[in-house]
Motif scaffolding. Structure first.
Motif: not given
Ligand code: NAI
Ligand code: OAA
Length: 333
Positions: A1-29
């Motif tokens: 497997m590839a080396e992990p990518l370090r991905v930063l999300v700011t505003g991570a406690a906010g409402q967009i992040a709450y919809s975003l994080l699962y999608s990023v973490a499960k591989g959609d990006v």
């Protein structure tokens, strides 16, 4: 497997992040074979909420998610980051234009520009979401002089998705049948959603959207206004700004930037102008771009621009130029 990518999300406690994080973490990006370390930045008063988000990310037990790092320290959070999704900023409320947020938000992006310049990987890819997104991205780029300016982008994919969905609904076809709607300029009510290059698959045939819709009056008036005002309409209805659709658009933007899009397709991203279409160089202006699998992109050149389009492209450029001057004076004061 590839080396992990370090991905930063700011505003991570906010409402967009709450919809975003699962999608990023499960591989959609970044795809199903790319492990990820997620760094979640917010401000000190939100630390408790952020810790709850971290618990939930853990509880998803996602195979690609190697680590989740909460932070309220900007300089630490940006260390060695490969991709940054800059969401954290104040959202607008009913009755405001996005540029009314400028005084409150632009200094956040000055400070993040400095953190990127000194801490992040030199080939970091940045998408600015916090409003006014184009001008915040301009400031972020300015304060990160050691990074390639092309690596700073702002989100206009939500506008593109809105335009595509309006056309698909008008024609009664699936969203994926509509391609190459272009958003020019600012992520604001002066943006110009342009269908002159757009095509649609209809009854087994690919044809220009104008030919399929057969209603220039609707395309030149109501359609444009609906897309320009969609953010305000959502705020009026929800009393909160778009979050689910914004998160989906961030996923689309970064996925297409990272992986490239098929030949003949283009997507709208707000990127530093290189003077194409006579737009002031350096402004973060939304253009049609062709993204490539090596994580680069190029502005699509040579599209025919009629007088109607020219006027609208110039109006949104003028607004961006004014916002830039206001932002510079806020940052220099
Ligand atoms: N470009 C686009 O298409 C869109 C942009 N937006 C913008 O995205 C931004 C975020 O929206 P929401 O998530 O709904 O807002 P929200 O208020 O729910 O969340 C924002 C979060 O950012 C955090 N924050 C504030 N300053 C920060 C800093 N210096 N560092 C790190 N975090 C910080 C806040 O504490 C909060 O948790 C707003 O500016 C909104 O206008 C929203 C929708 C679409
Ligand atoms: O309208 C707002 O303030 C939030 C936003 O940017 C959008 O929904 O496009």
């Amino acid at each position: 497997m590839a080396e992990p990518l370090r991905v930063l999300v700011t505003g991570a406690a906010g409402q967009i992040a709450y919809s975003l994080l699962y999608s990023v973490a499960k591989g959609d990006v970044f795809g199903p074979n790319q492990p990820i370390i997620l760094v979640l930045l917010d401000i000190q008063p939100m630390l408790g909420v952020l810790e709850g988000v971290v618990m939930e990310m853990m509880d998803c037990a996602l195979p690609l998610l190697k680590e989740v790092i909460p932070s309220v320290n900007e300089m630490e959070a940006f260390k060695d980051v490969d991709v940054a999704m800059l969401v954290g900023a104040m959202p607008r409320r009913e009755g405001m234009e996005r540029k009314d947020l400028l005084a409150a938000n632009v200094k956040i992006f000055k400070s993040m520009g400095h953190a990127i310049d000194t801490q992040a990987k030199k080939n970091i890819k940045v998408v600015v979401v916090g409003n006014p997104a184009n001008t915040n991205a301009y400031i972020c780029k300015k304060y990160a002089p050691s990074i390639n300016p092309a690596n700073f982008t702002a989100l206009t994919r939500l506008d593109q998705n809105r335009a595509q969905a309006q056309i698909a609904a008008k024609l009664g076809v699936s969203n994926s049948s509509v391609k190459n709607c272009v958003i020019w300029g600012n992520h604001s009510s002066t943006q110009y959603p342009d269908v002159n290059q757009a095509v649609v698959d209809l009854n087994g045939k690919t044809m220009p959207v104008r030919e399929a819709v057969k209603d220039d009056n609707w395309l030149n008036n109501e359609f444009i206004k609906t897309v320009q005002q969609r953010g305000a309409a959502v705020i009026k209805a929800r009393k909160l700004s778009s979050a689910m659709s914004a998160a989906k658009a961030i996923v689309d933007h970064v996925r297409d930037w990272w992986n490239g899009v098929p030949d003949g397709t283009y997507v709208s991203m707000a990127v530093p102008s290189d003077g194409s279409y006579n737009i002031e160089e350096g402004l973060i202006y939304s253009f049609p771009v062709r993204t490539k699998p090596d994580h680069t992109y190029e502005i699509v050149k040579g599209l025919t621009i009629n007088d109607f389009s020219r006027e609208k492209m110039d109006a949104t450029e003028k607004e961006l130029s004014e916002e830039k001057n206001m932002a510079l004076s806020v940052c220099e004061s």
